[in-house]
Design a protein around this motif. Structure first.
Motif, short mmCIF file in Angstrom:
data_model
loop_
_atom_site.label_atom_id
_atom_site.label_comp_id
_atom_site.label_asym_id
_atom_site.label_seq_id
_atom_site.Cartn_x
_atom_site.Cartn_y
_atom_site.Cartn_z
N TYR A 11 0.74 -1.11 -0.10
CA TYR A 11 -0.03 -0.08 0.10
C TYR A 11 0.83 1.10 0.02
N ARG A 12 1.92 1.32 0.84
CA ARG A 12 2.65 2.18 0.87
C ARG A 12 3.33 2.49 -0.75
N GLU A 13 3.53 1.51 -1.27
CA GLU A 13 4.52 1.58 -2.62
C GLU A 13 3.46 1.94 -3.54
N SER A 14 2.30 1.69 -3.23
CA SER A 14 1.28 2.00 -4.48
C SER A 14 0.92 3.57 -4.76
N TYR A 15 1.07 4.32 -3.43
CA TYR A 15 0.65 5.84 -3.54
C TYR A 15 1.75 6.53 -3.62
N VAL A 16 3.30 6.05 -3.56
CA VAL A 16 4.32 6.83 -3.70
C VAL A 16 4.64 6.93 -5.27
N ARG A 17 4.82 8.43 -5.45
CA ARG A 17 4.86 9.16 -6.93
C ARG A 17 6.23 8.30 -7.34
N PRO A 18 6.25 7.98 -8.78
CA PRO A 18 7.32 7.48 -9.09
C PRO A 18 8.36 8.27 -9.46
N GLU A 19 9.69 8.04 -9.41
CA GLU A 19 10.56 8.77 -9.72
C GLU A 19 10.72 9.50 -11.28
N PRO A 20 10.84 10.51 -11.26
CA PRO A 20 10.71 11.15 -12.75
C PRO A 20 12.15 10.65 -13.58
N THR A 21 11.90 10.45 -14.87
CA THR A 21 13.28 10.20 -15.63
C THR A 21 14.02 11.39 -15.74
N PRO A 22 15.34 11.16 -16.16
CA PRO A 22 16.38 12.19 -16.37
C PRO A 22 15.92 13.32 -17.30
N ALA A 23 15.06 12.76 -18.39
CA ALA A 23 14.70 13.67 -19.49
C ALA A 23 13.79 14.54 -18.81
N GLN A 24 12.72 14.02 -18.01
CA GLN A 24 11.75 14.93 -17.47
C GLN A 24 12.22 15.79 -16.51
N ARG A 25 13.21 15.55 -15.76
CA ARG A 25 13.90 16.34 -14.68
C ARG A 25 14.64 17.37 -15.45
N ALA A 26 15.27 17.20 -16.67
CA ALA A 26 16.04 18.26 -17.69
C ALA A 26 14.87 19.23 -18.01
N LYS A 27 13.79 18.80 -18.54
CA LYS A 27 12.69 19.39 -19.20
C LYS A 27 12.19 20.38 -18.17
N TRP A 28 11.75 19.82 -16.82
CA TRP A 28 11.13 20.71 -15.79
C TRP A 28 12.05 21.73 -15.45
N SER A 29 13.45 21.42 -15.18
CA SER A 29 14.33 22.38 -14.73
C SER A 29 14.58 23.57 -15.85
N GLU A 30 14.44 23.10 -17.06
CA GLU A 30 14.59 24.04 -18.18
C GLU A 30 13.39 25.19 -18.36
N ARG A 31 12.06 24.66 -18.06
CA ARG A 31 11.02 25.46 -18.10
C ARG A 31 11.14 26.21 -16.75
#
Length: 221
Positions: A103-123
């Motif tokens: 149950y704890r693992e079911s609602y933990v948000r998955p870690e973003p991929t490096p591409a997503q992190r780079a895209k969010w940081s750039e924005r």
């Protein structure tokens, strides 16, 4: 027997009515003169019979109330069984722990991929660069003052409360297994709550978490 039209009573009824009025008037005169009316006492047999009758009424009412309550509870139990269905099997301790972990693992948000992190940081960098380029001195002072006020009045008290809660949970645990479970639980919480993650930076909590295998908490710059 004659009928008296004026009162609508028979002669005997009219005579009894006048006698009752006379008795009532006599009692009033006696009370006005300060003389208590004559008291009539029941006999011992009548008193015991009245007490026994009152006791029977009380126990009959009580028995009826208990019977009604038992019937109502039986109806509630029967309706609960119909709605709940068959009894569920009881979980073992291992199954319960595995279920809680899933149950704890079911609602933990998955870690973003490096591409997503780079895209969010750039924005984010572009958005903040545009804001800072158009920010006036008054806006900067107001923003820094609001940030400091928010940290002092909202963030820091809540973080200190979480720190106290973590230390209390560790102190309440009596075995090393229980302390390890506490550390695992707070580590899972720190992944989804940034306030808990900030609480992990405190020296006392950081030492406790490092003792039980969590050495990734770094003090912010």
């Amino acid at each position: 027997m004659a009928y008296t039209k004026r009162t609508g009573m028979t002669e005997e009824e009219l005579r009894e009515h006048k006698r009752a009025l006379q008795q009532k008037s006599y009692r009033k005169r006696q009370e006005a003169a300060g003389k208590a009316p004559r008291k009539t006492y029941a006999t011992e047999a009548d008193r015991k019979a009245a007490a026994a009758a009152a006791q029977r009424r009380y126990y009959n009412y009580k028995k009826h109330d208990e019977e009604w309550r038992d019937n109502l509870n039986a109806c509630y139990r029967e309706r609960y069984r119909e709605k709940a269905g068959p009894a569920k099997p009881r979980l073992t301790e291992e199954e319960r722990r595995a279920r809680q972990k899933a149950y704890r693992e079911s609602y933990v948000r998955p870690e973003p991929t490096p591409a997503q992190r780079a895209k969010w940081s750039e924005r984010a960098r572009a958005r903040w660069a545009e804001y800072y380029a158009n920010e006036t001195q008054e806006q900067r002072e107001a923003r820094l003052a609001a940030k400091a006020f928010y940290r002092e009045t909202e963030v820091q008290p809540k973080v200190r409360e979480i720190v106290a809660h973590i230390k209390y949970d560790f102190a309440k645990a009596t075995t090393e297994t229980m302390r390890q479970d506490v550390a695992d639980e707070w580590a899972d919480t720190g992944l989804t709550c940034w306030l808990t993650a900030k609480a992990m930076w405190y020296r006392g909590v950081s030492d406790l978490m490092e003792r039980y295998g969590y050495e990734t908490w770094e003090t912010p710059a």
